[in-house]
Design a protein around this motif. Structure first.
Motif, PDB file in Angstrom:
ATOM      1  N   PRO A 140     -31.279  20.973   3.874  1.00  0.00           N
ATOM      2  CA  PRO A 140     -31.146  21.185   2.422  1.00  0.00           C
ATOM      3  C   PRO A 140     -31.040  22.657   2.043  1.00  0.00           C
ATOM      4  CG  PRO A 140     -32.803  19.505   2.856  1.00  0.00           C
ATOM      5  CD  PRO A 140     -32.415  20.075   4.191  1.00  0.00           C
ATOM      6  N   GLU A 141     -31.796  23.513   2.734  1.00  0.00           N
ATOM      7  CA  GLU A 141     -31.769  24.933   2.371  1.00  0.00           C
ATOM      8  C   GLU A 141     -30.465  25.617   2.758  1.00  0.00           C
ATOM      9  OE1 GLU A 141     -34.674  24.550   5.941  1.00  0.00           O
ATOM     10  OE2 GLU A 141     -34.092  23.392   4.171  1.00  0.00           O
ATOM     11  N   ASP A 142     -29.655  24.974   3.624  1.00  0.00           N
ATOM     12  CA  ASP A 142     -28.393  25.583   4.040  1.00  0.00           C
ATOM     13  C   ASP A 142     -27.380  25.645   2.905  1.00  0.00           C
ATOM     14  OD1 ASP A 142     -29.343  25.935   6.606  1.00  0.00           O
ATOM     15  OD2 ASP A 142     -28.531  24.032   7.334  1.00  0.00           O
ATOM     16  N   GLU A 143     -27.546  24.836   1.869  1.00  0.00           N
ATOM     17  CA  GLU A 143     -26.598  24.844   0.763  1.00  0.00           C
ATOM     18  C   GLU A 143     -27.078  25.698  -0.407  1.00  0.00           C
ATOM     19  OE1 GLU A 143     -26.100  20.730  -0.009  1.00  0.00           O
ATOM     20  OE2 GLU A 143     -28.105  20.452  -0.851  1.00  0.00           O
ATOM     21  N   ARG A 144     -28.190  26.421  -0.193  1.00  0.00           N
ATOM     22  CA  ARG A 144     -28.752  27.252  -1.262  1.00  0.00           C
ATOM     23  C   ARG A 144     -28.846  28.713  -0.837  1.00  0.00           C
ATOM     24  NH1 ARG A 144     -31.459  24.397  -5.412  1.00  0.00           N
ATOM     25  NH2 ARG A 144     -31.579  22.140  -5.048  1.00  0.00           N
ATOM     26  N   MET A 145     -28.947  29.582  -1.837  1.00  0.00           N
ATOM     27  CA  MET A 145     -29.160  30.993  -1.590  1.00  0.00           C
ATOM     28  C   MET A 145     -30.531  31.193  -0.963  1.00  0.00           C
ATOM     29  SD  MET A 145     -26.466  32.641  -2.829  1.00  0.00           S
ATOM     30  CE  MET A 145     -27.030  34.296  -3.226  1.00  0.00           C
ATOM     31  N   PRO A 146     -30.737  32.280  -0.224  1.00  0.00           N
ATOM     32  CA  PRO A 146     -32.073  32.558   0.302  1.00  0.00           C
ATOM     33  C   PRO A 146     -33.085  32.685  -0.843  1.00  0.00           C
ATOM     34  CG  PRO A 146     -30.435  33.957   1.369  1.00  0.00           C
ATOM     35  CD  PRO A 146     -29.739  33.269   0.241  1.00  0.00           C
ATOM     36  N   ALA A 147     -34.228  32.053  -0.670  1.00  0.00           N
ATOM     37  CA  ALA A 147     -35.265  32.100  -1.703  1.00  0.00           C
ATOM     38  C   ALA A 147     -35.881  33.499  -1.768  1.00  0.00           C
ATOM     39  CB  ALA A 147     -36.340  31.067  -1.413  1.00  0.00           C
ATOM     40  N   VAL A 148     -36.092  33.998  -2.979  1.00  0.00           N
ATOM     41  CA  VAL A 148     -36.696  35.317  -3.189  1.00  0.00           C
ATOM     42  C   VAL A 148     -37.786  35.207  -4.241  1.00  0.00           C
ATOM     43  CG1 VAL A 148     -34.605  36.597  -2.537  1.00  0.00           C
ATOM     44  CG2 VAL A 148     -34.937  35.913  -4.917  1.00  0.00           C
ATOM     45  N   ASP A 149     -38.664  36.208  -4.246  1.00  0.00           N
ATOM     46  CA  ASP A 149     -39.710  36.312  -5.265  1.00  0.00           C
ATOM     47  C   ASP A 149     -40.584  35.068  -5.320  1.00  0.00           C
ATOM     48  OD1 ASP A 149     -38.672  38.795  -5.958  1.00  0.00           O
ATOM     49  OD2 ASP A 149     -37.306  37.925  -7.427  1.00  0.00           O
ATOM     50  N   GLY A 150     -40.815  34.455  -4.167  1.00  0.00           N
ATOM     51  CA  GLY A 150     -41.696  33.303  -4.141  1.00  0.00           C
ATOM     52  C   GLY A 150     -41.085  32.012  -4.639  1.00  0.00           C
ATOM     53  N   THR A 151     -39.779  32.006  -4.922  1.00  0.00           N
ATOM     54  CA  THR A 151     -39.124  30.782  -5.377  1.00  0.00           C
ATOM     55  C   THR A 151     -39.113  29.751  -4.255  1.00  0.00           C
ATOM     56  OG1 THR A 151     -37.673  32.040  -6.847  1.00  0.00           O
ATOM     57  CG2 THR A 151     -36.980  29.804  -6.292  1.00  0.00           C
ATOM     58  N   PRO A 152     -39.537  28.502  -4.518  1.00  0.00           N
ATOM     59  CA  PRO A 152     -39.458  27.482  -3.462  1.00  0.00           C
ATOM     60  C   PRO A 152     -38.017  27.305  -2.989  1.00  0.00           C
ATOM     61  CG  PRO A 152     -40.776  26.708  -5.321  1.00  0.00           C
ATOM     62  CD  PRO A 152     -40.125  27.982  -5.759  1.00  0.00           C
ATOM     63  N   PRO A 153     -37.801  27.102  -1.703  1.00  0.00           N
ATOM     64  CA  PRO A 153     -36.426  26.976  -1.192  1.00  0.00           C
ATOM     65  C   PRO A 153     -35.613  25.905  -1.909  1.00  0.00           C
ATOM     66  CG  PRO A 153     -37.959  27.212   0.629  1.00  0.00           C
ATOM     67  CD  PRO A 153     -38.794  27.061  -0.619  1.00  0.00           C
ATOM     68  N   HIS A 154     -36.252  24.786  -2.311  1.00  0.00           N
ATOM     69  CA  HIS A 154     -35.500  23.705  -2.944  1.00  0.00           C
ATOM     70  C   HIS A 154     -35.143  24.014  -4.394  1.00  0.00           C
ATOM     71  CE1 HIS A 154     -39.633  22.773  -4.225  1.00  0.00           C
ATOM     72  NE2 HIS A 154     -39.097  22.100  -5.221  1.00  0.00           N
ATOM     73  N   ARG A 155     -35.621  25.149  -4.911  1.00  0.00           N
ATOM     74  CA  ARG A 155     -35.255  25.553  -6.277  1.00  0.00           C
ATOM     75  C   ARG A 155     -34.379  26.804  -6.307  1.00  0.00           C
ATOM     76  NH1 ARG A 155     -37.554  22.658 -10.142  1.00  0.00           N
ATOM     77  NH2 ARG A 155     -39.429  21.429  -9.688  1.00  0.00           N
ATOM     78  N   ALA A 156     -34.041  27.325  -5.165  1.00  0.00           N
ATOM     79  CA  ALA A 156     -33.150  28.479  -5.115  1.00  0.00           C
ATOM     80  C   ALA A 156     -31.758  28.077  -5.600  1.00  0.00           C
ATOM     81  CB  ALA A 156     -33.075  29.022  -3.691  1.00  0.00           C
ATOM     82  N   PRO A 157     -31.005  29.007  -6.167  1.00  0.00           N
ATOM     83  CA  PRO A 157     -29.646  28.664  -6.639  1.00  0.00           C
ATOM     84  C   PRO A 157     -28.756  28.193  -5.491  1.00  0.00           C
ATOM     85  CG  PRO A 157     -30.351  30.797  -7.492  1.00  0.00           C
ATOM     86  CD  PRO A 157     -31.355  30.404  -6.455  1.00  0.00           C
ATOM     87  N   TYR A 158     -27.808  27.335  -5.831  1.00  0.00           N
ATOM     88  CA  TYR A 158     -26.864  26.843  -4.835  1.00  0.00           C
ATOM     89  C   TYR A 158     -25.860  27.928  -4.446  1.00  0.00           C
ATOM     90  CZ  TYR A 158     -28.341  21.975  -5.282  1.00  0.00           C
ATOM     91  OH  TYR A 158     -29.061  20.809  -5.243  1.00  0.00           O
ATOM     92  N   LEU A 159     -25.452  27.892  -3.194  1.00  0.00           N
ATOM     93  CA  LEU A 159     -24.344  28.725  -2.753  1.00  0.00           C
ATOM     94  C   LEU A 159     -23.056  28.268  -3.427  1.00  0.00           C
ATOM     95  CD1 LEU A 159     -25.213  28.838   1.045  1.00  0.00           C
ATOM     96  CD2 LEU A 159     -25.127  30.822  -0.464  1.00  0.00           C
ATOM     97  N   PRO A 160     -22.029  29.111  -3.449  1.00  0.00           N
ATOM     98  CA  PRO A 160     -20.781  28.730  -4.120  1.00  0.00           C
ATOM     99  C   PRO A 160     -20.098  27.532  -3.465  1.00  0.00           C
ATOM    100  CG  PRO A 160     -20.854  31.094  -3.696  1.00  0.00           C
ATOM    101  CD  PRO A 160     -21.990  30.493  -2.937  1.00  0.00           C
ATOM    102  N   VAL A 161     -19.370  26.798  -4.281  1.00  0.00           N
ATOM    103  CA  VAL A 161     -18.392  25.828  -3.790  1.00  0.00           C
ATOM    104  C   VAL A 161     -17.073  26.583  -3.658  1.00  0.00           C
ATOM    105  CG1 VAL A 161     -17.100  23.731  -4.320  1.00  0.00           C
ATOM    106  CG2 VAL A 161     -19.547  23.873  -4.859  1.00  0.00           C
ATOM    107  N   VAL A 162     -16.436  26.487  -2.507  1.00  0.00           N
ATOM    108  CA  VAL A 162     -15.173  27.188  -2.254  1.00  0.00           C
ATOM    109  C   VAL A 162     -14.040  26.179  -2.240  1.00  0.00           C
ATOM    110  CG1 VAL A 162     -13.843  28.539  -0.584  1.00  0.00           C
ATOM    111  CG2 VAL A 162     -16.252  29.093  -1.008  1.00  0.00           C
ATOM    112  N   LEU A 163     -13.009  26.456  -3.013  1.00  0.00           N
ATOM    113  CA  LEU A 163     -11.832  25.592  -3.096  1.00  0.00           C
ATOM    114  C   LEU A 163     -10.618  26.339  -2.587  1.00  0.00           C
ATOM    115  CD1 LEU A 163     -10.095  23.182  -4.106  1.00  0.00           C
ATOM    116  CD2 LEU A 163     -10.097  24.281  -6.368  1.00  0.00           C
ATOM    117  N   GLY A 164      -9.938  25.765  -1.604  1.00  0.00           N
ATOM    118  CA  GLY A 164      -8.652  26.288  -1.177  1.00  0.00           C
ATOM    119  C   GLY A 164      -7.553  25.607  -1.971  1.00  0.00           C
TER     120      GLY A 164
END
Length: 296
Positions: A140-164
């Motif tokens: 699950p954490e592979d689709e999110r930004m690295p957690a910072v400032d104590g943010t739980p990994p499951h609440r970190a922002p999502y990484l971008p969706v890339v469209l070709g």
């Protein structure tokens, strides 16, 4: 997307890759507020070894997968189905009723990317609906930004969706899937268009000026892409869209972007058998899950 396709379906065969793909499908179903369908096709599955940390009697493969996912996603509506139809026809049939069909791909420790099995390739090449290929070991954490400032990994922002995207052949099905996926995650959408210099015209003399130089051609490509995306930006005003126009073949550029993406979305011409060269490279070597969307 179109009405009547209101499940996220995952193919389950008992492999580690399929279970990781089913977990990805469960998260996607939750994001889209849809039920999850687990499907096993072919011979009746045998009961695997007991799941860790779950004190249950032996159950079928499907039952175990459903129980495992229900613990992780208690609010998710999960349906487990077994059909004796051969695998590829069964998955293709299930895809027609799905928002997306999710399949696992085997990982290879120490190698970049992942090989794709013959079943996954056959289904991806012929499906009437989007197929998402998820590598073994996807977390699950592979689709999110690295957690910072104590943010739980499951609440970190999502990484971008890339469209070709090739704006000369825009496809509503492809654009709708990419924008809807980004919106469901509140993720940015990065749209990449690659272009190459056309071969010189017949009779061209080496050293003679070309009709357009590279900067002019690239600027023209940029205007076409912006125009193609404008109505979709209006339809999804809360989605941050970034446009990339780069010279070269799509495969290498999109593979590079996949290293910093939560999902890579590419198209497949529905009236053409098999996958194109770029799509085949991407499903084998992408660093993130790949959604292949058929379009007219």
């Amino acid at each position: 997307m179109s009405s009547g396709t209101r499940t996220v379906t995952a193919g389950v065969d008992g492999s580690r890759a399929a279970l990781d793909a089913a977990d990805w499908a469960a998260r996607e179903a939750e994001r889209r507020r849809l039920p999850l369908r687990l499907l096993h096709a072919g011979a009746e599955p045998a009961a695997p070894a007991p799941l860790q940390d779950v004190d249950l009697p032996a159950r079928t493969l499907l039952d175990r997968a459903a129980v495992r996912l229900s613990y992780a996603h208690p609010a998710l509506d999960i349906v487990a189905d077994h059909v004796e139809t051969p695998v590829v026809p069964a998955l293709l049939d299930a895809a027609t009723e799905a928002e997306a069909l999710v399949l696992g791909s085997w990982g290879a420790t120490g190698f970049t990317g992942f090989p794709v099995g013959s079943v996954a390739l056959a289904v991806t090449s012929a499906s009437a609906r989007p197929v998402v290929l998820v590598r073994a070991g996807e977390l699950p954490e592979d689709e999110r930004m690295p957690a910072v400032d104590g943010t739980p990994p499951h609440r970190a922002p999502y990484l971008p969706v890339v469209l070709g995207l090739d704006p000369d052949r825009p496809a509503d099905e492809l654009l709708a899937y990419a924008f809807e996926t980004a919106a469901a995650r509140s993720a940015p959408l990065h749209v990449t268009h690659t272009w190459t210099t056309p071969p010189p015209p017949r009779g061209y003399v080496p050293g003679a000026p070309q009709p357009e130089d590279a900067p002019e051609r690239e600027e023209g490509r940029r205007r076409v892409l912006t125009s193609t995306l404008q109505p979709w930006r209006h339809k999804f005003p809360e989605t941050t869209v970034t446009e990339h126009v780069v010279h070269g073949q799509p495969g290498p550029h999109l593979l590079k972007e996949s290293r910093r993406a939560g999902l890579l979305v590419v198209g497949r011409r529905a009236d053409t058998a098999g996958l194109g060269r770029a799509a085949r490279v991407l499903v084998h070597h992408s660093a993130c899950p790949v959604a292949v969307v058929p379009h007219r």
